[in-house]
Design a protein around this motif. Structure first.
Motif, PDB file in Angstrom:
ATOM      1  N   ALA A 314       0.672  -1.360  -0.039  1.00  0.00           N
ATOM      2  CA  ALA A 314       0.078   0.004  -0.113  1.00  0.00           C
ATOM      3  C   ALA A 314       0.984   1.097   0.118  1.00  0.00           C
ATOM      4  N   ARG A 315       1.820   1.449   0.675  1.00  0.00           N
ATOM      5  CA  ARG A 315       2.648   2.208   0.802  1.00  0.00           C
ATOM      6  C   ARG A 315       3.560   2.588  -0.391  1.00  0.00           C
ATOM      7  N   LEU A 316       3.935   1.401  -1.289  1.00  0.00           N
ATOM      8  CA  LEU A 316       4.561   1.580  -2.436  1.00  0.00           C
ATOM      9  C   LEU A 316       3.590   2.112  -3.777  1.00  0.00           C
ATOM     10  N   ARG A 317       2.328   1.656  -3.410  1.00  0.00           N
ATOM     11  CA  ARG A 317       1.401   2.161  -4.349  1.00  0.00           C
ATOM     12  C   ARG A 317       1.221   3.598  -4.055  1.00  0.00           C
ATOM     13  N   ALA A 318       0.947   4.008  -2.861  1.00  0.00           N
ATOM     14  CA  ALA A 318       1.111   5.449  -2.563  1.00  0.00           C
ATOM     15  C   ALA A 318       2.174   6.349  -3.164  1.00  0.00           C
ATOM     16  N   TRP A 319       3.377   5.837  -3.056  1.00  0.00           N
ATOM     17  CA  TRP A 319       4.554   6.631  -3.441  1.00  0.00           C
ATOM     18  C   TRP A 319       4.239   6.592  -5.022  1.00  0.00           C
ATOM     19  N   ARG A 320       4.079   5.466  -5.661  1.00  0.00           N
ATOM     20  CA  ARG A 320       4.039   5.394  -7.160  1.00  0.00           C
ATOM     21  C   ARG A 320       2.606   6.528  -7.690  1.00  0.00           C
ATOM     22  N   ARG A 321       1.490   6.401  -7.128  1.00  0.00           N
ATOM     23  CA  ARG A 321       0.476   7.244  -7.523  1.00  0.00           C
ATOM     24  C   ARG A 321       0.434   8.833  -7.168  1.00  0.00           C
ATOM     25  N   GLY A 322       1.636   9.065  -6.309  1.00  0.00           N
ATOM     26  CA  GLY A 322       1.753  10.436  -5.957  1.00  0.00           C
ATOM     27  C   GLY A 322       0.886  11.030  -4.786  1.00  0.00           C
ATOM     28  N   ALA A 323       0.744  10.067  -3.708  1.00  0.00           N
ATOM     29  CA  ALA A 323      -0.318  10.094  -2.624  1.00  0.00           C
ATOM     30  C   ALA A 323       0.363   9.711  -1.467  1.00  0.00           C
ATOM     31  N   ILE A 328       6.168  17.680  -2.487  1.00  0.00           N
ATOM     32  CA  ILE A 328       7.130  17.578  -3.525  1.00  0.00           C
ATOM     33  C   ILE A 328       7.320  16.335  -4.089  1.00  0.00           C
ATOM     34  N   VAL A 329       7.127  15.456  -3.162  1.00  0.00           N
ATOM     35  CA  VAL A 329       7.277  14.029  -3.794  1.00  0.00           C
ATOM     36  C   VAL A 329       6.114  13.609  -4.498  1.00  0.00           C
ATOM     37  N   ASP A 330       5.002  14.117  -4.079  1.00  0.00           N
ATOM     38  CA  ASP A 330       3.648  13.485  -4.910  1.00  0.00           C
ATOM     39  C   ASP A 330       3.631  14.408  -6.238  1.00  0.00           C
ATOM     40  N   ALA A 331       4.170  15.352  -6.298  1.00  0.00           N
ATOM     41  CA  ALA A 331       4.136  16.495  -7.499  1.00  0.00           C
ATOM     42  C   ALA A 331       5.045  15.852  -8.369  1.00  0.00           C
ATOM     43  N   GLY A 332       6.351  15.346  -8.053  1.00  0.00           N
ATOM     44  CA  GLY A 332       7.223  14.641  -8.998  1.00  0.00           C
ATOM     45  C   GLY A 332       6.587  13.317  -9.539  1.00  0.00           C
ATOM     46  N   MET A 333       5.974  12.451  -8.597  1.00  0.00           N
ATOM     47  CA  MET A 333       5.484  11.180  -9.096  1.00  0.00           C
ATOM     48  C   MET A 333       4.273  11.461 -10.197  1.00  0.00           C
ATOM     49  N   ARG A 334       3.640  12.579  -9.970  1.00  0.00           N
ATOM     50  CA  ARG A 334       2.322  12.952 -10.985  1.00  0.00           C
ATOM     51  C   ARG A 334       2.930  13.418 -12.098  1.00  0.00           C
ATOM     52  N   GLN A 335       4.207  14.277 -12.033  1.00  0.00           N
ATOM     53  CA  GLN A 335       4.769  14.859 -13.148  1.00  0.00           C
ATOM     54  C   GLN A 335       5.187  13.472 -14.278  1.00  0.00           C
ATOM     55  N   LEU A 336       5.635  12.536 -13.743  1.00  0.00           N
ATOM     56  CA  LEU A 336       6.201  11.185 -14.117  1.00  0.00           C
ATOM     57  C   LEU A 336       4.908  10.689 -15.006  1.00  0.00           C
ATOM     58  N   ARG A 337       3.987  10.343 -14.335  1.00  0.00           N
ATOM     59  CA  ARG A 337       3.092   9.563 -14.591  1.00  0.00           C
ATOM     60  C   ARG A 337       2.168  10.482 -16.066  1.00  0.00           C
ATOM     61  N   SER A 338       2.310  11.874 -15.805  1.00  0.00           N
ATOM     62  CA  SER A 338       1.598  12.547 -17.022  1.00  0.00           C
ATOM     63  C   SER A 338       2.302  12.697 -18.083  1.00  0.00           C
ATOM     64  N   THR A 339       3.583  12.959 -17.752  1.00  0.00           N
ATOM     65  CA  THR A 339       4.698  13.178 -18.835  1.00  0.00           C
ATOM     66  C   THR A 339       5.506  12.362 -19.465  1.00  0.00           C
ATOM     67  N   GLY A 340       5.871  11.025 -18.460  1.00  0.00           N
ATOM     68  CA  GLY A 340       6.823  10.138 -18.769  1.00  0.00           C
ATOM     69  C   GLY A 340       8.399  10.527 -18.237  1.00  0.00           C
ATOM     70  N   ALA A 447      -7.830  21.044   0.299  1.00  0.00           N
ATOM     71  CA  ALA A 447      -7.961  19.750  -0.396  1.00  0.00           C
ATOM     72  C   ALA A 447      -8.325  18.690   0.360  1.00  0.00           C
ATOM     73  N   PRO A 448      -9.663  18.443   0.397  1.00  0.00           N
ATOM     74  CA  PRO A 448     -10.028  17.546   1.227  1.00  0.00           C
ATOM     75  C   PRO A 448      -9.834  16.199   0.938  1.00  0.00           C
ATOM     76  N   ALA A 449      -9.225  15.748  -0.429  1.00  0.00           N
ATOM     77  CA  ALA A 449      -8.906  14.525  -0.650  1.00  0.00           C
ATOM     78  C   ALA A 449      -7.634  14.185  -0.362  1.00  0.00           C
ATOM     79  N   TYR A 450      -6.781  15.433  -0.290  1.00  0.00           N
ATOM     80  CA  TYR A 450      -5.392  15.009  -0.154  1.00  0.00           C
ATOM     81  C   TYR A 450      -4.747  14.609   1.435  1.00  0.00           C
ATOM     82  N   PRO A 451      -4.096  13.422   1.507  1.00  0.00           N
ATOM     83  CA  PRO A 451      -3.735  12.824   2.525  1.00  0.00           C
ATOM     84  C   PRO A 451      -3.599  13.736   3.882  1.00  0.00           C
ATOM     85  N   ARG A 452      -4.064  13.493   4.941  1.00  0.00           N
ATOM     86  CA  ARG A 452      -3.884  14.362   5.999  1.00  0.00           C
ATOM     87  C   ARG A 452      -2.495  14.520   6.658  1.00  0.00           C
ATOM     88  N   ARG A 453      -1.599  13.393   6.424  1.00  0.00           N
ATOM     89  CA  ARG A 453      -0.448  13.278   7.043  1.00  0.00           C
ATOM     90  C   ARG A 453       0.413  12.474   6.025  1.00  0.00           C
TER      91      ARG A 453
END
Ligand SMILES: Cc1cc2nc3c(=O)[nH]c(=O)nc-3n(C[C@H](O)[C@H](O)[C@H](O)COP(=O)(O)OP(=O)(O)OC[C@H]3O[C@@H](n4cnc5c(N)ncnc54)[C@H](O)[C@@H]3O)c2cc1C
Length: 484
Positions: A314-323, A328-340, A447-453
Motif C-alpha cells: 500500500a505504501r509503495l502504491r501511494a508513492w507510485r501514485r503521488g499520494a 514535492i514527492v507527490d508532485a514529482g510522481m504525478r509529473q512522471l505519470r503525466s509526462t513520462g 484539499a479535502p482529498a489530499y492525505p492528512r498526514r
C-alpha cells in the motif's frame, strides 16, 4: 552492388551514425533493419513508456529513410537467427551496428559477432553512443573509476573535439528490392499503448531525429544560457530534456557536445556544467560495463544485510501514485505519470523518500522508473538509484538524507512546481504548500482529498533510517571486480 545490413537498435537516427557511415564508406548499399527482441534484454526488457516512445521513434526513422529512397525493415527476434536468414535471403555480405553496453546485450552481441564471422560474414560494431567507451578510461592502476570527479577529470584531459558526420542525402536503390523480406508493419509490434495513457507525453516531446534536433536547438538558444543555476529549479524550463532522445540515439552525444561547444555566446560556465552532466551519463556507462551486477544488487555488499522495510504494497502504491502526503514527492510522481519524465532534482527527492524515509529497497523505485520513464536507461537509472540510496559507487553516504520540505523550500521557493502538479494545494501559501499537515484545518479546506498526514514524517523517517543504518555501518566494502 554489395549489400550490408545496418542493424538499428538504440541509435534511431541517420545523422552521425558510425555503422551507417562505415557501411557507405566501405562501398556497401545499406539495408536498414530493426529487430524487436525484448526477451534478449536480461531481466530488463523495456518498460511501457519506453515502448510507447520507441513506436514513434521507429516510425520517424522509417520516414527519414523513405525520404532518402530507402526504408526500415522491421522483424521480431531472435536476433541472431533473423540476421542469419536476412544474410541468406539478400546475399548481403556484412552486418554493421553501433554498440550497446547493457550486460545482457553486450554478451548477446559478442555471441552474434562470433557466430556471423564463423559463417564468413563481415560483422562489425562501432561506438555510436558515447564520448568515451567504458574501457577507454582507467585509473593510474588500470582499475575502473568509481567516483565521478576523477573520472571526469581524466575524460576532460583525454577530450577530443567531436566531429560528427552528416547523414547522407539519399541512398541508391537496392537491387531486386522485391526479393528482400519486407518485414512486419510497425503496428504488429504492439508498442503503442491502446488506451492512450501516454497522450500527455506528446504535448512535451516529439520522438525521432527531427524532434531531437529541435530540442537541441531550442536548448542551445534558450536554457543553456543560465543552465548552471536554473538546472536545479524544477518549475523552470531549465534543462535540455534531451534524455529520451539520447537514450534512443535520436541524436548522438557527439552532435550534442559539438553543438553546445559551438554556441559562441553561451557563458562558458554553463557550457562546462552541461558537458559535466553529459559526463554523468558517460560515467554511468563506465560503471554499468565494469560492475554489471549492479543492475540488480547493491554495489556495496554491506547493504545485502541492510534492514530494508518489510514489503508494504500500500505504501509503495501511494508513492507510485503521488499520494504520500509529501507534496514535492507527490508532485514529482504525478509529473512522471503525466509526462513520462521527471526533473532531476525531483527524481533525487522522490528516490530519497522511498529509500530512506520509507526504507524500501532501491530496486522497487528503479523498477517503477523503468516502467514509467520515457528516458529509462539501464546505466543512468541504476547509477541514479544506487547513488541516492547510498549503496553504490561515488555514493552520497547513506546518512545524508534529503529533507523533502527543505528541498522544496530551496528549489521551488514560490511553490510553482508543487502547484503545477498538485493544483489542489495551490490555494495554500508556499511555506504551507510544502508541509500542509502543519495546518490541518487549512489543508482540509483547500484539499479535502489530499492525505492528512505524510506516510512517514520527514523527521521521524530520518531518525528511523539512521537507526537502521547503524546496524550495517562499518568500513565501506566492495564486491569483487575492482571496486575497492
Ligand atoms: C533516481 C534517478 C533515476 C534516474 N534515471 C534516469 C534514466 O533512467 N535515464 C536517464 O537518462 N537519466 C536518469 N537519471 C538522470 C537525470 O535525472 C536525467 O538524465 C535528467 O533529468 C534528464 O533531463 P535533461 O535531459 O533535461 O537533463 P540535462 O540537465 O539537460 O542534462 C543533459 C543530459 O545529460 C545526461 N544526464 C544529466 N544528468 C544525469 C545524471 N544524473 N545521470 C546520468 N546522466 C545524466 C542526460 O543524458 C541528459 O539528457 C536519473 C536520476 C535519478 C536521481
Amino acid at each position: 552492388m554489395r549489400i550490408a545490413l545496418v542493424w538499428f537498435r538504440d541509435d534511431l537516427r541517420l545523422d552521425d551514425h558510425p555503422a551507417l557511415r562505415a557501411a557507405t564508406e566501405a562501398g556497401y548499399l545499406p539495408l536498414p533493419v530493426y529487430i524487436h527482441a525484448p526477451e534478449e534484454e536480461g531481466g530488463w526488457a523495456p518498460g511501457a513508456a519506453s515502448e510507447a516512445w520507441r513506436h514513434r521513434s521507429l516510425r520517424a526513422l522509417d520516414a527519414m529513410l523513405r525520404a532518402r529512397r530507402s526504408r526500415l525493415r522491421i522483424f521480431r527476434g531472435p536476433s541472431l537467427q533473423t540476421l542469419q536468414s536476412l544474410l541468406a535471403a539478400t546475399d548481403a555480405e556484412a552486418v554493421f551496428w553501433n554498440r550497446r553496453y547493457e550486460p545482457a546485450i553486450e554478451q548477446r552481441d559478442a555471441a552474434i559477432k562470433r557466430a556471423l564471422r564463423r559463417q564468413g560474414a563481415r560483422a562489425e560494431s562501432f561506438n555510436g553512443a558515447l564520448l568515451f567507451e567504458p574501457w577507454q578510461l582507467a585509473t593510474r592502476r588500470g582499475d575502473p573509476y568509481r567516483a565521478f570527479a576523477p573520472f571526469w577529470t581524466s575524460a576532460r584531459a583525454a577530450w577530443r573535439e567531436p566531429a560528427p558526420w552528416d547523414a547522407p542525402g539519399g541512398f541508391d536503390a537496392l537491387p531486386d528490392e522485391d526479393a528482400i523480406p519486407h518485414g512486419l508493419a510497425l503496428d504488429a509490434l504492439r508498442l503503442a499503448p491502446a488506451r492512450g495513457w501516454d497522450d500527455g507525453f506528446w504535448e512535451r516531446f516529439v520522438p525521432g531525429e527531427r524532434g531531437a534536433r529541435d530540442a537541441l536547438s531550442a536548448f542551445v538558444e534558450g536554457a543553456l544560457h543560465g543552465y548552471r543555476d536554473t538546472r536545479d529549479v524544477p518549475a523552470a524550463r531549465g534543462t535540455s530534456r534531451l534524455s529520451p532522445h539520447l537514450h534512443f540515439g535520436e541524436v548522438s552525444v557527439a552532435r550534442v557536445a559539438a553543438t553546445v561547444r559551438a554556441s559562441v555566446d553561451a557563458p562558458p560556465a554553463d557550457v562546462e556544467r552541461f558537458l559535466g552532466e553529459l559526463g554523468w551519463r558517460e560515467f554511468s556507462y563506465h560503471l554499468l560495463h565494469h560492475f554489471p551486477q549492479t543492475v540488480d544488487t547493491s554495489l556495496d555488499p554491506r547493504f545485502d544485510d541492510f534492514p530494508w522495510a518489510p514489503p508494504a504494497p500500500a505504501r509503495l502504491r501511494a508513492w507510485r501514485r503521488g499520494a504520500t502526503g509529501v507534496p514535492i514527492v507527490d508532485a514529482g510522481m504525478r509529473q512522471l505519470r503525466s509526462t513520462g519524465w521527471m526533473h532531476n532534482r525531483v527524481r533525487m527527492i522522490v528516490a530519497s523518500y522511498l529509500t530512506k524515509h520509507l526504507r524500501m529497497h532501491w530496486l522497487h523505485g528503479a523498477r517503477w522508473f523503468w516502467a514509467a520513464l520515457v528516458d529509462a536507461d539501464l546505466a543512468s537509472n541504476t547509477l541514479g538509484w544506487q547513488w541516492i540510496a547510498g549503496t553504490g559507487a561515488d555514493a552520497a553516504p547513506y546518512f545524508r538524507i534529503f529533507n523533502p520540505v527543505v528541498q522544496a523550500r530551496r528549489f521551488d521557493p514560490d511553490g510553482a512546481y508543487v502547484a503545477r502538479w498538485l493544483p489542489e494545494l495551490a490555494a495554500l501559501p508556499p511555506p504551507l504548500r510544502f508541509a500542509p499537515w502543519e495546518d490541518p484545518a487549512a489543508l482540509r479546506r483547500a484539499a479535502p482529498a489530499y492525505p492528512r498526514r505524510p506516510l512517514v514524517d520527514p523527521a521521524a523517517g530520518r531518525a528511523a533510517a539512521l537507526e537502521a543504518y547503524a546496524k550495517v555501518r562499518g568500513p565501506r566494502r566492495a564486491r569483487a571486480s575492482g571496486f575497492d
